[in-house]
Design a protein around this motif. Structure first.
Motif, PDB file in Angstrom:
ATOM      1  N   ASP A 139     -14.017 -17.765   3.423  1.00 23.44           N
ATOM      2  CA  ASP A 139     -15.013 -17.474   2.857  1.00 23.44           C
ATOM      3  C   ASP A 139     -14.025 -16.276   3.167  1.00 23.44           C
ATOM      4  O   ASP A 139     -14.615 -15.103   2.818  1.00 23.44           O
ATOM      5  CB  ASP A 139     -15.954 -17.364   4.265  1.00 23.44           C
ATOM      6  N   VAL A 140     -13.718 -15.580   4.368  1.00 26.38           N
ATOM      7  CA  VAL A 140     -12.685 -14.257   4.437  1.00 26.38           C
ATOM      8  C   VAL A 140     -11.668 -14.148   4.515  1.00 26.38           C
ATOM      9  O   VAL A 140     -10.832 -14.781   4.925  1.00 26.38           O
ATOM     10  CB  VAL A 140     -14.065 -13.225   5.818  1.00 26.38           C
ATOM     11  N   LEU A 141     -11.113 -13.190   3.316  1.00 30.04           N
ATOM     12  CA  LEU A 141      -9.884 -12.789   4.191  1.00 30.04           C
ATOM     13  C   LEU A 141      -9.822 -11.372   4.351  1.00 30.04           C
ATOM     14  O   LEU A 141      -9.746  -9.949   3.270  1.00 30.04           O
ATOM     15  CB  LEU A 141      -9.042 -13.077   1.913  1.00 30.04           C
ATOM     16  N   LEU A 142      -8.436 -11.311   5.141  1.00 26.39           N
ATOM     17  CA  LEU A 142      -8.649  -9.171   5.729  1.00 26.39           C
ATOM     18  C   LEU A 142      -6.621  -9.721   5.514  1.00 26.39           C
ATOM     19  O   LEU A 142      -5.946 -10.125   5.572  1.00 26.39           O
ATOM     20  CB  LEU A 142      -9.007  -9.620   7.284  1.00 26.39           C
ATOM     21  N   PHE A 143      -6.496  -8.521   5.042  1.00 22.64           N
ATOM     22  CA  PHE A 143      -5.336  -8.087   4.854  1.00 22.64           C
ATOM     23  C   PHE A 143      -4.886  -6.671   5.167  1.00 22.64           C
ATOM     24  O   PHE A 143      -5.987  -6.128   5.457  1.00 22.64           O
ATOM     25  CB  PHE A 143      -4.954  -7.404   3.519  1.00 22.64           C
ATOM     26  N   SER A 144      -3.927  -6.438   5.675  1.00 25.39           N
ATOM     27  CA  SER A 144      -3.270  -5.120   6.177  1.00 25.39           C
ATOM     28  C   SER A 144      -1.927  -5.338   5.400  1.00 25.39           C
ATOM     29  O   SER A 144      -0.928  -5.576   5.149  1.00 25.39           O
ATOM     30  CB  SER A 144      -2.648  -5.399   7.558  1.00 25.39           C
ATOM     31  N   GLY A 145      -2.124  -3.713   4.799  1.00 24.89           N
ATOM     32  CA  GLY A 145      -0.982  -3.179   4.197  1.00 24.89           C
ATOM     33  C   GLY A 145      -1.098  -3.281   2.941  1.00 24.89           C
ATOM     34  O   GLY A 145      -1.895  -3.848   2.574  1.00 24.89           O
ATOM     35  N   ALA A 146      -0.128  -2.720   1.983  1.00 25.30           N
ATOM     36  CA  ALA A 146      -0.115  -3.202   0.414  1.00 25.30           C
ATOM     37  C   ALA A 146      -1.241  -2.816  -0.332  1.00 25.30           C
ATOM     38  O   ALA A 146      -1.361  -3.168  -2.026  1.00 25.30           O
ATOM     39  CB  ALA A 146       0.543  -4.605   0.440  1.00 25.30           C
ATOM     40  N   VAL A 147      -2.044  -1.465  -0.316  1.00 28.01           N
ATOM     41  CA  VAL A 147      -3.426  -1.873  -1.276  1.00 28.01           C
ATOM     42  C   VAL A 147      -3.429   0.120  -1.016  1.00 28.01           C
ATOM     43  O   VAL A 147      -3.997   0.713  -1.359  1.00 28.01           O
ATOM     44  CB  VAL A 147      -4.675  -1.659  -0.025  1.00 28.01           C
ATOM     45  N   SER A 148      -2.042   0.728  -0.944  1.00 24.00           N
ATOM     46  CA  SER A 148      -1.866   2.264  -1.225  1.00 24.00           C
ATOM     47  C   SER A 148      -1.412   3.161  -2.648  1.00 24.00           C
ATOM     48  O   SER A 148      -1.257   2.475  -3.208  1.00 24.00           O
ATOM     49  CB  SER A 148      -1.277   3.086  -0.105  1.00 24.00           C
ATOM     50  N   LYS A 149      -0.483   3.634  -2.185  1.00 24.58           N
ATOM     51  CA  LYS A 149      -0.018   4.119  -4.058  1.00 24.58           C
ATOM     52  C   LYS A 149       1.644   4.331  -3.328  1.00 24.58           C
ATOM     53  O   LYS A 149       2.159   3.997  -4.562  1.00 24.58           O
ATOM     54  CB  LYS A 149       0.245   5.157  -4.154  1.00 24.58           C
ATOM     55  N   GLY A 150       2.138   3.602  -2.747  1.00 20.62           N
ATOM     56  CA  GLY A 150       3.694   2.266  -3.044  1.00 20.62           C
ATOM     57  C   GLY A 150       4.173   2.168  -4.414  1.00 20.62           C
ATOM     58  O   GLY A 150       3.255   0.864  -5.072  1.00 20.62           O
ATOM     59  N   LYS A 151       5.222   2.059  -4.337  1.00 20.38           N
ATOM     60  CA  LYS A 151       5.621   1.232  -5.286  1.00 20.38           C
ATOM     61  C   LYS A 151       5.136  -0.904  -5.121  1.00 20.38           C
ATOM     62  O   LYS A 151       5.518  -1.263  -6.337  1.00 20.38           O
ATOM     63  CB  LYS A 151       7.453   1.455  -6.072  1.00 20.38           C
ATOM     64  N   PHE A 152       5.543  -0.705  -4.026  1.00 19.99           N
ATOM     65  CA  PHE A 152       5.166  -2.087  -3.283  1.00 19.99           C
ATOM     66  C   PHE A 152       4.408  -3.162  -3.107  1.00 19.99           C
ATOM     67  O   PHE A 152       3.811  -3.268  -2.552  1.00 19.99           O
ATOM     68  CB  PHE A 152       6.265  -2.517  -2.884  1.00 19.99           C
ATOM     69  N   ASP A 153       2.550  -1.560  -3.082  1.00 23.41           N
ATOM     70  CA  ASP A 153       1.472  -2.353  -2.766  1.00 23.41           C
ATOM     71  C   ASP A 153       1.044  -2.576  -4.230  1.00 23.41           C
ATOM     72  O   ASP A 153       0.024  -2.148  -4.741  1.00 23.41           O
ATOM     73  CB  ASP A 153       0.885  -0.680  -2.743  1.00 23.41           C
ATOM     74  N   PHE A 154       0.995  -3.667  -4.367  1.00 21.37           N
ATOM     75  CA  PHE A 154       0.491  -4.448  -4.983  1.00 21.37           C
ATOM     76  C   PHE A 154      -0.711  -5.563  -5.086  1.00 21.37           C
ATOM     77  O   PHE A 154      -1.529  -6.001  -6.197  1.00 21.37           O
ATOM     78  CB  PHE A 154       1.861  -5.759  -6.092  1.00 21.37           C
ATOM     79  N   LEU A 155      -1.462  -5.286  -3.933  1.00 19.83           N
ATOM     80  CA  LEU A 155      -2.318  -5.575  -3.951  1.00 19.83           C
ATOM     81  C   LEU A 155      -3.693  -4.877  -5.009  1.00 19.83           C
ATOM     82  O   LEU A 155      -3.985  -6.424  -5.031  1.00 19.83           O
ATOM     83  CB  LEU A 155      -2.883  -5.757  -2.470  1.00 19.83           C
ATOM     84  N   PRO A 156      -3.620  -4.217  -4.798  1.00 25.72           N
ATOM     85  CA  PRO A 156      -5.078  -3.384  -6.004  1.00 25.72           C
ATOM     86  C   PRO A 156      -4.941  -3.791  -7.534  1.00 25.72           C
ATOM     87  O   PRO A 156      -5.699  -5.063  -7.920  1.00 25.72           O
ATOM     88  CB  PRO A 156      -5.461  -2.288  -6.320  1.00 25.72           C
ATOM     89  N   GLU A 157      -3.562  -4.508  -7.994  1.00 24.52           N
ATOM     90  CA  GLU A 157      -3.598  -5.009  -9.411  1.00 24.52           C
ATOM     91  C   GLU A 157      -3.873  -6.667  -9.472  1.00 24.52           C
ATOM     92  O   GLU A 157      -4.532  -7.316 -10.303  1.00 24.52           O
ATOM     93  CB  GLU A 157      -1.477  -5.123 -10.064  1.00 24.52           C
ATOM     94  N   VAL A 158      -2.948  -7.347  -8.366  1.00 22.50           N
ATOM     95  CA  VAL A 158      -3.239  -8.749  -7.923  1.00 22.50           C
ATOM     96  C   VAL A 158      -4.597  -8.749  -7.407  1.00 22.50           C
ATOM     97  O   VAL A 158      -5.512  -9.432  -8.685  1.00 22.50           O
ATOM     98  CB  VAL A 158      -2.232  -9.464  -6.266  1.00 22.50           C
ATOM     99  N   PHE A 159      -5.890  -8.143  -6.973  1.00 17.35           N
ATOM    100  CA  PHE A 159      -6.809  -7.968  -7.124  1.00 17.35           C
ATOM    101  C   PHE A 159      -7.659  -8.789  -8.725  1.00 17.35           C
ATOM    102  O   PHE A 159      -8.533  -9.620  -8.976  1.00 17.35           O
ATOM    103  CB  PHE A 159      -7.610  -7.559  -5.990  1.00 17.35           C
ATOM    104  N   ASN A 160      -7.168  -7.422  -9.257  1.00 14.11           N
ATOM    105  CA  ASN A 160      -7.698  -6.833 -10.190  1.00 14.11           C
ATOM    106  C   ASN A 160      -6.898  -8.199 -11.196  1.00 14.11           C
ATOM    107  O   ASN A 160      -8.803  -9.000 -12.046  1.00 14.11           O
ATOM    108  CB  ASN A 160      -7.017  -6.032 -11.293  1.00 14.11           C
ATOM    109  N   GLU A 161      -6.293  -8.846 -11.489  1.00 15.40           N
ATOM    110  CA  GLU A 161      -5.872 -10.158 -12.316  1.00 15.40           C
ATOM    111  C   GLU A 161      -7.047 -11.171 -12.261  1.00 15.40           C
ATOM    112  O   GLU A 161      -6.404 -11.999 -12.363  1.00 15.40           O
ATOM    113  CB  GLU A 161      -4.469 -10.135 -11.751  1.00 15.40           C
ATOM    114  N   LEU A 162      -6.528 -11.611 -10.687  1.00 13.42           N
ATOM    115  CA  LEU A 162      -7.154 -12.295  -9.780  1.00 13.42           C
ATOM    116  C   LEU A 162      -8.993 -12.460 -10.361  1.00 13.42           C
ATOM    117  O   LEU A 162      -9.475 -13.261 -10.031  1.00 13.42           O
ATOM    118  CB  LEU A 162      -7.101 -13.009  -8.745  1.00 13.42           C
TER     119      LEU A 162
END
Length: 396
Positions: A239-262
């Motif tokens: 029901d809920v996903l809590l993430f810590s990390g990978a949401v900023s501007k680093g080259k390996f901060d992939f979460l925003p892109e992954v969220f969009n693609e999903l």
């Protein structure tokens, strides 16, 4: 970028109903009641004795009778006795049913018992004293606990009293806490110089335990394809996903892109606050996503400020934070952002005072153990004066 107030309102506009389940009443502490609990009979269910002593008919005392022959003893839990002669008395125990033909109880401290007689030592008594009358507290079918009450030990006793062996409560969300990053290793392992142990997930696990929410954990390395594959599966399971990390501007901060693609709907990403500016909040068809920055203070403050109110509103608990504390010393924070200031709390002459605790930024996890709470400083000020009161987010 939105304000902290806008972020919180957006989150509260996206609460979820997790349904209702029935559980044993002894497992219900800390859960949210989802039914009105009514009295199954009067409270108390009979005229009961409040003091150990003797029970008499007041009219005998009013006729100047002070010595009463003891006919019998009314024990707690025994069937109701009847006084045969109103010039006599019955010994009675606390919690016993009041015998028939008596209406007043005199405690042992005010009576001398000798040779089968009770002698009243005090000059005056009140008719009906030390008697708890049937239905005085509550009547049958009165609501004793209202729906949406957070169940405490007090409510457990009431549930037992009315025979509620099982009780309806709000289901808890199914939650997973996900850490990301190649630098993270398990707690039991010895880190190399370029590694650190996973800590944020366990901080979040502990914070959720305070809400009686069990949470699973997972770790995904900084591999975009792997992140996408695993998160896609998690979205259908939790029901809920809590993430810590990978949401900023680093080259390996992939979460925003992954969220969009999903296909996750981004409700916001970046909040005008410190710590925790790159905070992402969104939702998929079945799940809610809280993605906090990886710095430990950001994750900690974000959960308290945003996840806690979201959960409480989801299960219909009152979530308004009325706590405030007085700033103990002048403080300046230049950017016009909401600032979560770490503070130590003291009670000074009945006033709750917040003393700033200096740390080394949002990465200073150890500094949290020196503080008790966050003082929420508003974004429309830069100078904060001694004696001003601000909202408080406690964690201790």
């Amino acid at each position: 970028m939105i304000t902290s107030q806008q972020a919180l309102q957006t989150i509260l506009n996206n609460t979820q109903d997790f349904g209702i389940e029935e559980i044993p009443f002894l497992d219900a502490t800390g859960r949210v009641l989802k039914e009105d609990v009514k009295a199954d009979r009067d409270f108390p269910p009979f005229n009961s004795v409040r003091m150990d002593g003797i029970a008499i008919a007041y009219e005998a005392f009013a006729q100047d009778n002070r010595v009463f022959t003891i006919e019998d003893i009314q024990a707690a839990g025994s069937e109701q006795l009847t006084l045969k002669d109103k010039a006599n008395c019955l010994e009675v125990m606390t919690g016993a049913v009041l015998p028939n033909n008596v209406d007043t109880v005199i405690r042992y401290e005010d009576v001398t018992i000798s040779n089968g007689k009770g002698t009243i030592k005090v000059e005056s008594i009140s008719e009906g004293q030390n008697v708890h009358h049937q239905g005085k507290d509550r009547k049958v079918d009165d609501i004793l606990i209202r729906k949406n009450t957070l169940i405490s030990s007090a409510e457990i006793g009431v549930l037992a009293t009315v025979g509620k062996k099982n009780v309806k409560v709000a289901k808890q969300p199914k939650v997973i806490i996900v850490s990301t990053g190649d630098e993270l290793i398990e707690v039991a392992k010895k880190p190399l110089k370029h590694q650190i142990r996973r800590s944020n997930v366990y901080t979040l696990v502990s914070l959720l335990e305070k809400l009686n929410i069990p949470a699973e954990t997972a770790h995904i390395t900084d591999d975009k394809a792997l992140l996408k594959e695993k998160i896609d599966l998690l979205l259908t399971t939790y029901d809920v996903l809590l993430f810590s990390g990978a949401v900023s501007k680093g080259k390996f901060d992939f979460l925003p892109e992954v969220f969009n693609e999903l296909g996750i709907s981004k409700l916001f990403h970046k909040v005008a606050q410190r710590p925790g500016k790159p905070f992402f909040f969104g939702r998929s068809k079945n799940a809610i996503i809280f993605a906090f920055p990886g710095n430990p203070v950001s994750t900690f403050a974000g959960c308290l400020k945003y996840f806690y109110p979201w959960y409480k509103k989801s299960v219909d608990l009152v979530f308004e934070n009325f706590d405030k504390a007085i700033l103990a010393e002048d403080f300046t924070f230049q950017p016009k952002l909401t600032y979560f200031l770490q503070v130590r709390l003291e009670n000074k002459k009945g006033l709750l005072v917040a003393i700033p605790v200096t740390g080394n930024g949002s990465g200073d996890l150890a500094n949290l153990s020196n503080a008790d709470a966050f003082l929420e400083l508003p974004d429309d000020q830069t100078d904060f004066k001694t004696g001003e009161a601000f909202p408080l987010i406690r964690y201790r």
